[in-house]
Design an enzyme around this catalytic site. Sequence first.
Site, PDB file in Angstrom:
ATOM      1  N   THR A  27      36.688  43.082  16.357  1.00 40.17           N
ATOM      2  CA  THR A  27      36.137  42.518  18.083  1.00 40.17           C
ATOM      3  C   THR A  27      36.629  44.128  19.196  1.00 40.17           C
ATOM      4  O   THR A  27      35.917  44.163  19.650  1.00 40.17           O
ATOM      5  CB  THR A  27      36.331  41.004  18.126  1.00 40.17           C
ATOM      6  N   SER A  73      35.915  41.828   9.770  1.00 47.92           N
ATOM      7  CA  SER A  73      36.996  41.902   9.147  1.00 47.92           C
ATOM      8  C   SER A  73      35.976  41.016   7.822  1.00 47.92           C
ATOM      9  O   SER A  73      36.888  41.350   7.358  1.00 47.92           O
ATOM     10  CB  SER A  73      37.438  41.730  10.187  1.00 47.92           C
ATOM     11  N   THR A 106      40.350  39.947  13.831  1.00 49.02           N
ATOM     12  CA  THR A 106      40.753  39.312  13.712  1.00 49.02           C
ATOM     13  C   THR A 106      40.647  38.201  12.411  1.00 49.02           C
ATOM     14  O   THR A 106      41.587  37.668  12.191  1.00 49.02           O
ATOM     15  CB  THR A 106      41.365  37.946  15.466  1.00 49.02           C
ATOM     16  N   ASP A 107      39.246  37.927  12.129  1.00 47.96           N
ATOM     17  CA  ASP A 107      38.765  36.946  11.825  1.00 47.96           C
ATOM     18  C   ASP A 107      39.761  36.804   9.997  1.00 47.96           C
ATOM     19  O   ASP A 107      40.133  35.609   9.120  1.00 47.96           O
ATOM     20  CB  ASP A 107      37.732  37.253  10.696  1.00 47.96           C
TER      21      ASP A 107
HETATM   22  N1  ASP Z   1      34.568  38.504  13.837  1.00 43.52           N
HETATM   23  C1  ASP Z   1      35.820  39.846  13.869  1.00 43.52           C
HETATM   24  C2  ASP Z   1      35.802  40.305  13.050  1.00 43.52           C
HETATM   25  O1  ASP Z   1      37.164  39.765  12.439  1.00 43.52           O
HETATM   26  C3  ASP Z   1      36.764  39.061  14.974  1.00 43.52           C
HETATM   27  C4  ASP Z   1      37.634  39.897  15.844  1.00 43.52           C
HETATM   28  O2  ASP Z   1      38.265  40.718  15.491  1.00 43.52           O
HETATM   29  O3  ASP Z   1      37.953  38.895  17.091  1.00 43.52           O
HETATM   30  O4  ASP Z   1      35.614  41.424  12.667  1.00 43.52           O
END
Ligand code: ASP
Length: 340
Positions: A27, A73, A106-107
Amino acid sequence: MTIEPIDAYREIDPTLPTVVVLATGGTIAGEGSIGKATNYRPGQLDVNALVGMAEGAHDIANVRAVQICNVNSDDITAEHWIALARAIDEMAAEPDIDGFVITHGTDTLDETAYFLNLVVKTDKPVVLTGAMRPATATSADGPMNLLQSIALAGSPQARGRGVMVVFSDGIFGGRDVRKISTFQTDAFSASDFGCMGYMIDGEPHFYNTSSKAHTTTTEFEVESIDELPKVAVAYFAIDADPALLDFLVESGARGIVIAGAGSGCYSKAWNDRIVALKDTGVPVVRSSRIGAGMITHDDAYQGNLVRSNDLAPQKAAVLLRLALTRTNDPAEIQAMFDRY
Ligand code: ASP
């Protein structure tokens, strides 16, 4: 893999630390409708754009950049992990590089942080960060998280503390950190163990350090491995079908982590199936879907069992994959879970 200077016209300032930013997507590199925080595309902007948005980065460090990949991610694989760890090990040998920042979705950031914490062979700071809002959102959180991460990675105070995560002004240990919110910017926590400290105006303030072995003091490394064994996580809930466990073994899982109820518990039907799988030699790690607290020995559960201790299922899976590169003996794997 090439390391590209972020700004060819910027002279190296010998009074500043040199920090390498390795970007993987997420993200923080996401784009969507201007102002909106949802329904965006992660992994769009490249590392140069990300550093460019972290205003002030060049005043605190000589920043160099590497694009490892640019993905959501959830699509990170063990291949990415090994490439990242090798890149860090290789660059850490360069005396003029002081630290590393990895931008990551973040995932699964907590899984990558733990993996790197277990394998990289350097005392130089390695810091992961990301964002909950895409770069095009109002009040995007990525630039500040990245700026603070660069500051931490360039700080001598951060050396030898293992892999860290900087998020929303907090510094977290790579072993203990977990994502705890699906959308809020304060999305990471280390549960019972707390954060390691705070980042305030580019200055780290440390309070806690994990007593678990990490980086240079572990038996794991990535030089001699090109892949990781397949491990599956089986989530237990009322009436969960134990045939799932057979399926996982038949489809090639070399280890299973049970996200059990309460203190790593599951039904008699699952217990019977796990006992029946004993002859396959596949170790089964009891962890908890609660994600906090200890898993203790319980005679009621039998089989090739290992306790995850306090590790959440996704973290237990990381350690189990590395452990299986060495042994599939449950007692030896238990010793690793006790140590790391
Ligand atoms: N779906 C995103 C990821 O993990 C979520 C994020 O980065 O906050 O790449």
